[in-house]
Structure formats: structure tokens, C-alpha cells
Write an enzyme that holds these catalytic residues in place. Structure first.
Site, PDB file in Angstrom:
ATOM      1  N   ARG A 199       0.789  -1.208   0.136  1.00 54.18           N
ATOM      2  CA  ARG A 199       0.015   0.040   0.150  1.00 54.18           C
ATOM      3  C   ARG A 199       0.958   1.399   0.055  1.00 54.18           C
ATOM      4  NH1 ARG A 199      -1.994   0.666   6.382  1.00 54.18           N
ATOM      5  NH2 ARG A 199      -0.263  -0.173   7.332  1.00 54.18           N
ATOM      6  N   SER A 243      -5.208   4.815   5.910  1.00 52.61           N
ATOM      7  CA  SER A 243      -4.745   3.329   5.978  1.00 52.61           C
ATOM      8  C   SER A 243      -4.470   2.726   4.578  1.00 52.61           C
ATOM      9  CB  SER A 243      -5.727   2.515   6.625  1.00 52.61           C
ATOM     10  OG  SER A 243      -6.191   2.775   8.131  1.00 52.61           O
ATOM     11  N   GLU A 297     -19.157   2.832   0.647  1.00 52.82           N
ATOM     12  CA  GLU A 297     -18.298   2.296  -0.576  1.00 52.82           C
ATOM     13  C   GLU A 297     -19.370   2.189  -1.970  1.00 52.82           C
ATOM     14  OE1 GLU A 297     -18.967   1.098   2.467  1.00 52.82           O
ATOM     15  OE2 GLU A 297     -16.898   1.368   3.574  1.00 52.82           O
ATOM     16  N   PHE A 319     -14.278  -4.472   2.285  1.00 57.49           N
ATOM     17  CA  PHE A 319     -15.456  -3.644   2.304  1.00 57.49           C
ATOM     18  C   PHE A 319     -15.801  -3.129   0.917  1.00 57.49           C
ATOM     19  CE2 PHE A 319     -13.317  -2.330   6.362  1.00 57.49           C
ATOM     20  CZ  PHE A 319     -13.977  -3.184   7.266  1.00 57.49           C
ATOM     21  N   HIS A 371      -5.214  -4.039   2.693  1.00 57.45           N
ATOM     22  CA  HIS A 371      -5.437  -4.902   3.818  1.00 57.45           C
ATOM     23  C   HIS A 371      -6.088  -6.430   3.310  1.00 57.45           C
ATOM     24  CE1 HIS A 371      -4.840  -1.037   5.537  1.00 57.45           C
ATOM     25  NE2 HIS A 371      -4.939  -1.578   6.692  1.00 57.45           N
ATOM     26  N   ASP A 424      -7.115  -7.542  13.587  1.00 55.15           N
ATOM     27  CA  ASP A 424      -8.635  -6.943  13.619  1.00 55.15           C
ATOM     28  C   ASP A 424      -9.610  -8.376  13.339  1.00 55.15           C
ATOM     29  OD1 ASP A 424      -8.354  -4.316  13.972  1.00 55.15           O
ATOM     30  OD2 ASP A 424      -8.011  -3.976  11.878  1.00 55.15           O
ATOM     31  N   GLN A 449     -12.600  -7.964   8.836  1.00 54.30           N
ATOM     32  CA  GLN A 449     -11.649  -7.036   8.017  1.00 54.30           C
ATOM     33  C   GLN A 449     -10.669  -7.650   6.830  1.00 54.30           C
ATOM     34  OE1 GLN A 449     -12.339  -3.885   9.793  1.00 54.30           O
ATOM     35  NE2 GLN A 449     -13.741  -5.295  10.572  1.00 54.30           N
ATOM     36  N   ARG A 504      -1.585  -4.787   3.794  1.00 55.89           N
ATOM     37  CA  ARG A 504      -1.333  -3.965   5.018  1.00 55.89           C
ATOM     38  C   ARG A 504       0.229  -4.217   5.730  1.00 55.89           C
ATOM     39  NH1 ARG A 504      -1.145  -5.033  10.245  1.00 55.89           N
ATOM     40  NH2 ARG A 504      -1.355  -3.359  11.986  1.00 55.89           N
TER      41      ARG A 504
END
Lengths: 310, 292
Positions: A6, A33, A54, A79, A104, A112, A116, A163
Site C-alpha cells: 500500500r 490506511s 462504498e 469492504f 489489507h 482485526d 476485516q 497492510r
């Protein structure tokens, strides 16, 4: 060089955004993030904070693309890709120049926990006929994929990023080639195929297998769709034994894609390493160990696969 | 000057009123030929679609991808026969194509699609997405310093989708004032009357509370439609919403009386002939004159 993919994503987007006014970026309350905040800092007038919306973000990006913009929609992969209908209808069916950026990805998100983690995203998005599914293995590849998406790719795409930090697997003179398998190591007994965060482990496992006299090739698949079917057929012809390793469900992702290609081109045995259950909390290292995605796990999976075949 | 404008307006209203029965006949013939489709919501929307295309839309049927064109997004994608009827009349494609609706290989897909038919500005059909797309187009045009305007036609049942309210919120935030939404409020959907299935009222209050400019009109009265479109285009700093009260199946009495049943069922030959006879009789169109 260990970097989360990322990071070079955000940096490259910000760098190219300064000189290319077509680039627009949207995020759904996770810009720090996903690292899209780097772009927001560089080009605030072309960054859109969409809040925790989203579905609205994805369809809006498709509309932006229809006016000649190159849009990047960013969130955690779980998501953003779960809004499959918006990706299917607003983005893919409009052939919109939108990249769905899912960071992620996989169990690598760690503590998490499962909600997630995107473990099904590749399987879902691979079904859309015009949407490229891309997953870089390190920072060098990430930068070049973002450059490719802005400079050359004329259509929808999904970019799957980590991530957690991943070790560099390429030399500095590496050149990314869209849709082409990236052979990192030659071998004649077994072909290990990795993608994203698992490529480094595949290389380490192949090296250890080599110490024991087992010759394993390693191929990095950065373009999961469209898959380089010829390369998969070639690997099958060379070894007759393939093993896929991915931080994703064993159903429908890289493993599924490779098995489909084998069935169509060159039938061979294929063992899929990945997740076979929901994810859970834990450190990325613990979870990679549990699901045999680290060097030790890939090595053991390869050994048992070869023993099973005799 | 003012009276010239008023005369022009009256002339346009007369033209639109003359076209309306012909568009309704085309819609019914298309759906009869297709043996599937959505007559109720196409007939409720046609006066709105016609007014937008003939009065407001800056477009070029012979250059459908002209970058500076106004956009029309049929968010209630099942109402696309109304759009096809008007597009054909404007020269986007040969009239004969109308009778290929929903057939294999036809550019007239059951729900509108950009890559099947040039002139369609957004592929739709999964309800609730069109408004977000319209928002993106509006922002994109603004970034490109285009003066083009975006028209988004929505359905009342579609308003139940959560994504619509996401867009309602974000379009106020980004002051998307180059998008006008027109709601075809025909009060019925597949499973029943909208107020019974999932009531969307109080609608004007909801959109105002979200920060929108709201007007309410009769969606079959051209004078009201034209005036509302003018007012919406003049609004600055906020998005604009026109609640157009319409009648599902408008123009065909047996559909108007049974709007839920005629949501997604196409008329057979007998129904179609009966419906067309009624439309022609009401409009005073001689059957021979109507043959084209």
C-alpha cells in the site's frame, strides 16, 4: 527492502497525480490506511472523501470515468469488493476506467479478525470478463502496476494490496509485463505459483527444497485475470506437479484460476495452499504460519504433496 | 421578447403533446413484439423523457459521444423503452431497430447499456446506482470545466435502495448543482403499491433535509415539466430534485386501473391493439394516418 505494498501505491499515485489531471481518487474514510491520503495531500481538488459509503463511491467513480477521468476507489478490500453489484454494473458493465483498490487483503490484516479480511475478493472479481485482477508481490512491482494502470490500461481493474510489509522479491531492473507470468526461479520437479504476499515464502521454500535435491520452480502471478494460460500450461509440461500459494480462499482465487487453466490446456496435478476456513485474530506471522503461507508452511505443503504423489 | 418566448414555449408544448401518443404507441408495439418488458413504468416516464430530450438536452444524435453533451441517465433502467422511443425519433438509430428490443444481438438491450448502444450514457438496471453515477459525471464535468448538465431519471421503488440516500448525502456535500434528478413517482412496483411495499414518504421533506432543492409537479403536464426543468437548471450550490407525480400505465386505461399487474408484464397482441386504439382515439389520430 521490506515494504507494505500500500505504501508505494500511495506514493506513486501522488507522484503521477501532480502532472496528470485525469487522475481522481476516492476513499471511504480509510485514506490514511489505504495511503490514498498521499494523493489527497498532493492533489486535494481531485481527491474525494466519500465517507463510509462504498457503494456510492464505486458508482460515482464510474461516472467520473465516463467524463475522461482515471479513477481509483480505495478501501479495505473486504469492504470495497463486497459491493460486487456496483463493481459489476457501474464499473465493469460500463467498461469504466476505474481501479478498485483493496488494501489489507487476506489474513495478513492480522489482529482485526475475519470481518476485516478479504479472503473471497479475487474469486468474485475474477468473474467479470473485462476487469483485470492484479496483485503485486513487492514494492517495485506495485509502483510499476500503478504506472501501467494510469499510462496504458484502458478499462476496469482490481488492485489487491497488503497492510503488512512484504520482502522485495525482484531485482531493481525488473520490468512488469501485464498479463504475463513472472518466472522467478527454474525447476523441474515441482512448480510453485505464488501471488502477492506469498511469493517471498515460495522462493524461500524452493531454496530449502533445492538444498534437499528437489528442483522447484517459482512463478509470480501478478495478473490473476486475465491469467497467462500459456505459462501455466508450460509449467505443467515441465513438471506435471503444480502448487499454488495465496493469502485467499483456496476456492476461486489463484488456485482456482490455475486449475481452470490446467483443465483447459494441460491437465496436471495441482495442490492449492490457502485458507479453508474463516479467518480469525492473530498476528500476520501467526496467521501465515497457521495457514501454511510462510516459508516453513510452503516447504511442508510441497513435501507432503510430492510424497502423496510418490 | 417575453411574449415570443411564451409563444415558443406553447409551440413546443403542442409539439410534445403531438408526439406523446405516438411514443406511447411505439412503446406498446416494442413490448408486444419483445413479449417481455415493463409497460407501466415506461408509459409513466415517457412525458418526462420526451420533455428532457426535446427541451433541455444539448446533444448530437449523429455524434453521440460528443464530449460536451448533456447526459441522460435512466437510473430506473427498466423504463428504457421510453428512452428508445425518443432516441429513435431523434435519429440515434433506425426506427426498425425498435422492434428488435430484448432480442438476441439487439443494441436495444432489456436494460440500457453503453457499449451496446451509443447515446446511452450509463448502463443501469440494478436499481439505486444511477444517481451515484450521475454524481460522478457531474463532478467530472465540473473538473473538466464543462457547462454540460446531467439529467437522472429515477423510479419511486428504486428510492428504497440505501445507495440512493448515500448519494443524496454526498451530492449535497459536493454541491453537485449540474445534476437534476427527476422522480417518476408512479406509486407502484412489482410486489404492490409503493406505500405498501416500503413507503418512501414524506419524500419532499427527506430530500430537503438532505440539502436538496425540491420541486413537486404533475409529470404528465408539459408546462409544469418545462418550468421545473428551467428552475432546476438555475439552482446553484445544491443538487436539484423534481418529484413528478405520474400514473403508471398512463394513457392506457386498463393499465392505469391495474398498475401493479402491468409493471413487468408485456401486453399481448390483443391488449396492444386495444391499448393503441384507445390512445389514438383520445389523441384524435386516424389509424391510417398513424401507419408509418
Amino acid at each position: 527492502m521490506n515494504r507494505a505494498t500500500r505504501d508505494p501505491f500511495g506514493e506513486t499515485l501522488a507522484r503521477l497525480g501532480k502532472t496528470d489531471e485525469r487522475i481522481v481518487v476516492l476513499d471511504a474514510d480509510l485514506s490514511e490506511s489505504t495511503r490514498s491520503a498521499k494523493f489527497a495531500e498532493a492533489c486535494p481538488e481531485r481527491f474525494f472523501e466519500m465517507g463510509i459509503q462504498e457503494a456510492n463511491m464505486i458508482s460515482t467513480a464510474a461516472g467520473l470515468a465516463s467524463t475522461g477521468k482515471i479513477a481509483f476507489c480505495c478501501s479495505f478490500s473486504c469492504f470495497i469488493t463486497s459491493r460486487f453489484d456496483q463493481i459489476k454494473v457501474s464499473v465493469a458493465y460500463n467498461n469504466a476506467r476505474v481501479t478498485i483498490v483493496g488494501t489489507h487483503a487476506g489474513c495478513g490484516v492480522g489482529p482485526d479478525g475475519y470481518t476485516q479480511m478479504a479472503l473471497e475478493d479475487v474469486a468474485m472479481l475474477r468473474t467479470l470478463p473485462n476487469l483485470a485482477v492484479l496483485q503485486p508481490a513487492d514494492d517495485l512491482e506495485t509502483t510499476q502496476i500503478v504506472e501501467y494502470l494510469i499510462g496504458q490500461h484502458d478499462g476496469p481493474a482490481f488492485l489487491r494490496l497488503t497492510r503488512q510489509k512484504v520482502p522485495r522479491v525482484h531485482h531493481e531492473n525488473y520490468r512488469f509485463a501485464y498479463g504475463r507470468a513472472d518466472r522467478l526461479r527454474e525447476g523441474s520437479d515441482l512448480a510453485i505459483i505464488g501471488t502477492g504476499a506469498t511469493v517471498h515464502a515460495a522462493l524461500a521454500a524452493a531454496s530449502r527444497l533445492g538444498d534437499e535435491g528437489i528442483s522447484a520452480s517459482v512463478t509470480n502471478i501478478h495478473t490473476i485475470s486475465p491469467l497467462d494460460q500459456d505459462a501455466i500450461g508450460q509449467l505443467a509440461a515441465e513438471t506435471g506437479k503444480l502448487m499454488t500459494v495465496e493469502d485467499h480462499s483456496v476456492i476461486g482465487g489463484l488456485g482456482g484460476a490455475v486449475c481452470e487453466a490446467l483443465a483447459a490446456t494441460h491437465p496436471a496435478m495441482c495442490h492449492r495452499v490457502g485458507l479453508r476456513e474463516f479467518g480469525e485474530s492473530g498476528s500476520p506471522e501467526e496467521l501465515f504460519a497457521k495457514h501454511h503461507l510462510d516459508a516453513e508452511g510452503v516447504y511442508r505443503e510441497a513435501k507432503s504433496f510430492l510424497e502423496r504423489l510418490g | 421578447m417575453g411574449s415570443d418566448k411564451a409563444t415558443d414555449r406553447e409551440r413546443l408544448v403542442a409539439q410534445l403533446e403531438a408526439k406523446a401518443p405516438r411514443y406511447r404507441v411505439d412503446i406498446l408495439e416494442m413490448l408486444c413484439e419483445a413479449e417481455s418488458g415493463h409497460p407501466g413504468g415506461s408509459l409513466s416516464a415517457i412525458d418526462l423523457v420526451s420533455a428532457i430530450y426535446h427541451y433541455k438536452l444539448r446533444h448530437r444524435p449523429d455524434d453521440p459521444l460528443w464530449a460536451d453533451r448533456d447526459r441522460f441517465i435512466m437510473s430506473k433502467g427498466h423504463g428504457v423503452p421510453a428512452q428508445y422511443a425518443v432516441m429513435s425519433d431523434l435519429g440515434y438509430f433506425e426506427r426498425d431497430k425498435l422492434w428488435t428490443l430484448r432480442k438476441l444481438g439487439s443494441p436495444l438491450q432489456g436494460h440500457p447499456c453503453t457499449h451496446w448502444l451509443a447515446g446511452i450514457d450509463a448502463s443501469t438496471g440494478s436499481l439505486g446506482q444511477g444517481l451515484s453515477v450521475a454524481q460522478g459525471v457531474g463532478i467530472g464535468l465540473r473538473l473538466s470545466r464543462s457547462k454540460a448538465h446531467v439529467y437522472c431519471l429515477m423510479g419511486d421503488g428504486e428510492t428504497q435502495e440505501g445507495q440512493v440516500w448515500e448519494a443524496a448525502m454526498s451530492m449535497a456535500k459536493y454541491r453537485v448543482d449540474n445534476v437534476t434528478v427527476i422522480l417518476d413517482y408512479n406509486k407502484a412496483q412489482i410486489d404492490g403499491l409503493t406505500r405498501d411495499v416500503m413507503d418512501i414518504e414524506p419524500l419532499a421533506d427527506k430530500w430537503r433535509a438532505f440539502g436538496w432543492h425540491v420541486q413537486t409537479i404533475d409529470g404528465h403536464d408539459y408546462r409544469q415539466i418545462l418550468a421545473a426543468l428551467d428552475q432546476a437548471a438555475a439552482v446553484q450550490g445544491q443538487p436539484s430534485y423534481i418529484i413528478a407525480h405520474t400514473i403508471k400505465g398512463k394513457g392506457v386505461s386498463f393499465m392505469e386501473q391495474n398498475p401493479v399487474s402491468w409493471h413487468g408484464v408485456s401486453p399481448n397482441r390483443e391488449d396492444t391493439d386495444r391499448a393503441i386504439a384507445e390512445i389514438r382515439k383520445r389523441a384524435g389520430i386516424d389509424a391510417k394516418e398513424a401507419v408509418r
